[in-house]
Design a protein around this motif. Structure first.
Motif, PDB file in Angstrom:
ATOM      1  N   TYR A 190     -25.997  -3.260 -16.180  1.00 18.05           N
ATOM      2  CA  TYR A 190     -24.938  -2.413 -15.631  1.00 18.05           C
ATOM      3  C   TYR A 190     -24.178  -1.693 -16.753  1.00 18.05           C
ATOM      4  O   TYR A 190     -23.028  -1.286 -16.565  1.00 18.05           O
ATOM      5  N   CYS A 191     -24.803  -1.557 -17.922  1.00 22.95           N
ATOM      6  CA  CYS A 191     -24.157  -0.890 -19.060  1.00 22.95           C
ATOM      7  C   CYS A 191     -23.516   0.419 -18.608  1.00 22.95           C
ATOM      8  O   CYS A 191     -24.142   1.230 -17.925  1.00 22.95           O
ATOM      9  N   GLU A 192     -22.262   0.613 -18.999  1.00 23.75           N
ATOM     10  CA  GLU A 192     -21.516   1.785 -18.527  1.00 23.75           C
ATOM     11  C   GLU A 192     -21.767   3.002 -19.395  1.00 23.75           C
ATOM     12  O   GLU A 192     -21.317   4.101 -19.078  1.00 23.75           O
ATOM     13  N   VAL A 193     -22.467   2.817 -20.519  1.00 24.05           N
ATOM     14  CA  VAL A 193     -22.683   3.929 -21.453  1.00 24.05           C
ATOM     15  C   VAL A 193     -24.131   4.413 -21.410  1.00 24.05           C
ATOM     16  O   VAL A 193     -24.412   5.566 -21.066  1.00 24.05           O
ATOM     17  N   HIS A 194     -25.059   3.545 -21.738  1.00 19.14           N
ATOM     18  CA  HIS A 194     -26.468   3.950 -21.788  1.00 19.14           C
ATOM     19  C   HIS A 194     -27.353   2.714 -21.794  1.00 19.14           C
ATOM     20  O   HIS A 194     -27.483   2.058 -22.824  1.00 19.14           O
ATOM     21  N   SER A 241     -29.114  -1.302 -24.932  1.00 21.73           N
ATOM     22  CA  SER A 241     -27.954  -0.829 -24.183  1.00 21.73           C
ATOM     23  C   SER A 241     -26.849  -0.628 -25.207  1.00 21.73           C
ATOM     24  O   SER A 241     -27.060  -0.882 -26.401  1.00 21.73           O
ATOM     25  N   CYS A 242     -25.672  -0.187 -24.778  1.00 24.00           N
ATOM     26  CA  CYS A 242     -24.648   0.192 -25.768  1.00 24.00           C
ATOM     27  C   CYS A 242     -24.125  -1.003 -26.561  1.00 24.00           C
ATOM     28  O   CYS A 242     -23.680  -0.867 -27.677  1.00 24.00           O
ATOM     29  N   ARG A 243     -24.150  -2.191 -25.960  1.00 30.09           N
ATOM     30  CA  ARG A 243     -23.755  -3.465 -26.573  1.00 30.09           C
ATOM     31  C   ARG A 243     -22.244  -3.612 -26.764  1.00 30.09           C
ATOM     32  O   ARG A 243     -21.784  -4.622 -27.312  1.00 30.09           O
ATOM     33  N   THR A 244     -21.460  -2.623 -26.361  1.00 28.29           N
ATOM     34  CA  THR A 244     -20.016  -2.721 -26.593  1.00 28.29           C
ATOM     35  C   THR A 244     -19.183  -2.613 -25.317  1.00 28.29           C
ATOM     36  O   THR A 244     -18.028  -3.033 -25.307  1.00 28.29           O
ATOM     37  N   CYS A 245     -19.732  -2.060 -24.251  1.00 25.03           N
ATOM     38  CA  CYS A 245     -18.919  -1.889 -23.031  1.00 25.03           C
ATOM     39  C   CYS A 245     -18.664  -3.252 -22.381  1.00 25.03           C
ATOM     40  O   CYS A 245     -19.261  -4.266 -22.762  1.00 25.03           O
ATOM     41  N   HIS A 246     -17.817  -3.249 -21.361  1.00 26.55           N
ATOM     42  CA  HIS A 246     -17.457  -4.498 -20.692  1.00 26.55           C
ATOM     43  C   HIS A 246     -18.696  -5.197 -20.122  1.00 26.55           C
ATOM     44  O   HIS A 246     -18.857  -6.415 -20.260  1.00 26.55           O
ATOM     45  N   SER A 247     -19.591  -4.408 -19.494  1.00 27.41           N
ATOM     46  CA  SER A 247     -20.795  -5.020 -18.905  1.00 27.41           C
ATOM     47  C   SER A 247     -21.668  -5.658 -19.977  1.00 27.41           C
ATOM     48  O   SER A 247     -22.133  -6.798 -19.826  1.00 27.41           O
ATOM     49  N   CYS A 248     -21.923  -4.922 -21.055  1.00 22.55           N
ATOM     50  CA  CYS A 248     -22.766  -5.460 -22.118  1.00 22.55           C
ATOM     51  C   CYS A 248     -22.160  -6.726 -22.704  1.00 22.55           C
ATOM     52  O   CYS A 248     -22.867  -7.714 -22.938  1.00 22.55           O
ATOM     53  N   ARG A 249     -20.847  -6.710 -22.918  1.00 18.18           N
ATOM     54  CA  ARG A 249     -20.213  -7.874 -23.520  1.00 18.18           C
ATOM     55  C   ARG A 249     -20.184  -9.064 -22.561  1.00 18.18           C
ATOM     56  O   ARG A 249     -20.008 -10.203 -22.962  1.00 18.18           O
TER      57      ARG A 249
END
Ligand SMILES: [Zn+2]
Ligand SMILES: [Zn+2]
Length: 346
Positions: A105-109, A91-99
């Protein structure tokens, strides 16, 4: 060279397919796959029922195997470890969900384990109906030794899909929990609900599943083909978890909730269901949904299962029987999850 089974076109039968996985990078783990569960979403995507399938398609996101190689920077895994892979591999590892540990629920990918693309947006992902997979270590689960691998495989989708919302909404002692549907998801919802201390009632139209429901940990069984069921159980429940992916109305189940009760959707029917406002308004009830779980919570669930002796009820099959398994799954003829033994690929 990776060997697997793929659908080559929408609805086609599953056949042997050879493809390549990426080289093991510094943070990657190579897993020799031993078992892979068969999820309803495999069938949906093989048949292109969600209109987003790309072929050839290698399904499978309930993967358990053995680590056979690790990248130079990998610390968390060693050769010989038991490892699991669930519904997503990056997953993107940086968006709010990932963090927040909510990679699903990753907001990017969110990179799904199959029928998806890697973060480059091009490289296709292929799932666990295959002999090996390469996954970044942060997206690999540690499989506790106490769990038998074939019975643990379905925990990686069916297990976490039911564990996560029951935990999130705080289901436990003193609660009355309704479980709608007794299939792959439903049988795990019963086990978790009962283990968390709730009094579980199973709703099913299959009267012959009554004994199984009780054996799995339910206190009660409610036959849904009997109209009296819905009258008798009005305003009885604190929580209802609905695992049914066939089309059905939600209203009559909402009426079974107490004031401030919560109904959790985890089944995914293809088409929308009509929903009246009154069952929600009149008693301030909530209708919510939930999707699998993040890596941290999935690990927590696996450790919980090892400690409390929770696992799936499975029927292990050779990969050559996948098509028949799909047909039987459609008829509800499995108790309660098919799991492929990847040794059969040899
Ligand atoms: Zn699944
Ligand atoms: Zn993200």
């Amino acid at each position: 060279m990776t060997r697997g089974y793929a659908a080559m076109a929408p609805g086609s039968s599953m056949e042997p397919f050879i493809f390549s996985r990426r080289e093991v990078g510094p943070h990657d783990v190579l897993i020799q796959i031993r078992y892979c569960g068969i999820c309803h979403s495999d069938l949906h995507q093989v048949r292109d029922e969600w209109d987003e399938s790309v072929f050839p398609l290698v399904p499978g996101h309930e993967i358990v195997g053995t680590v056979t190689q690790v990248g130079s920077e990998v610390n968390a895994f060693h050769v010989g470890d038991s490892a699991g892979v669930g519904c997503f591999v990056d997953s993107c590892r940086t968006c709010h969900s990932c963090r927040s540990g909510l990679e699903q629920y990753c907001e990017v990918h969110c990179v799904y384990t199959y029928n998806s693309t890697e973060k480059d947006g091009r490289t296709r992902t292929y799932g666990g109906y295959s002999d090996r997979i390469v996954v970044n270590e942060q997206y690999v689960l540690r499989m506790p030794d106490q769990l038998s691998p074939e019975r643990a495989a379905p925990l990686l989708c069916a297990g976490i899909t039911t564990y996560s919302p029951l935990r999130h909404w705080g289901v436990g002692h003193g609660h009355k929990l309704g479980v709608v549907g007794l299939g792959g998801l439903g049988h795990m919802a019963i086990k978790f609900g009962a283990t968390f201390g709730a009094e579980v009632t199973v709703f099913s139209h299959s009267e012959h599943k009554r004994a199984d429901a009780i054996r799995l940990g339910a206190a009660h069984f409610a036959g849904t083909s009997n109209p009296k069921t819905f009258k008798e159980l009005e305003r009885r429940f604190d929580f209802i978890i609905d695992t049914v992916s066939a089309e059905h109305g939600y209203g009559r189940y909402l009426e079974l909730l107490k004031t401030d009760g919560t109904m959790i959707l985890v089944g995914a029917p293809d088409r929308p269901a009509p929903l009246g406002a009154f069952p929600l308004i009149m008693r301030r009830r909530r209708l919510v949904g939930s999707l699998i779980g993040g890596i941290r919570e999935t690990q927590e669930m696996l450790d919980f299962c090892a400690k409390h002796d929770v696992a799936s009820d499975v029927e292990v099959i050779p990969i050559q029987h996948v098509d028949q398994a799909y047909e039987r799954m459609l008829k509800g003829d499995v108790r309660y999850r098919f799991v492929i033994d990847l040794n059969s690929l040899q």
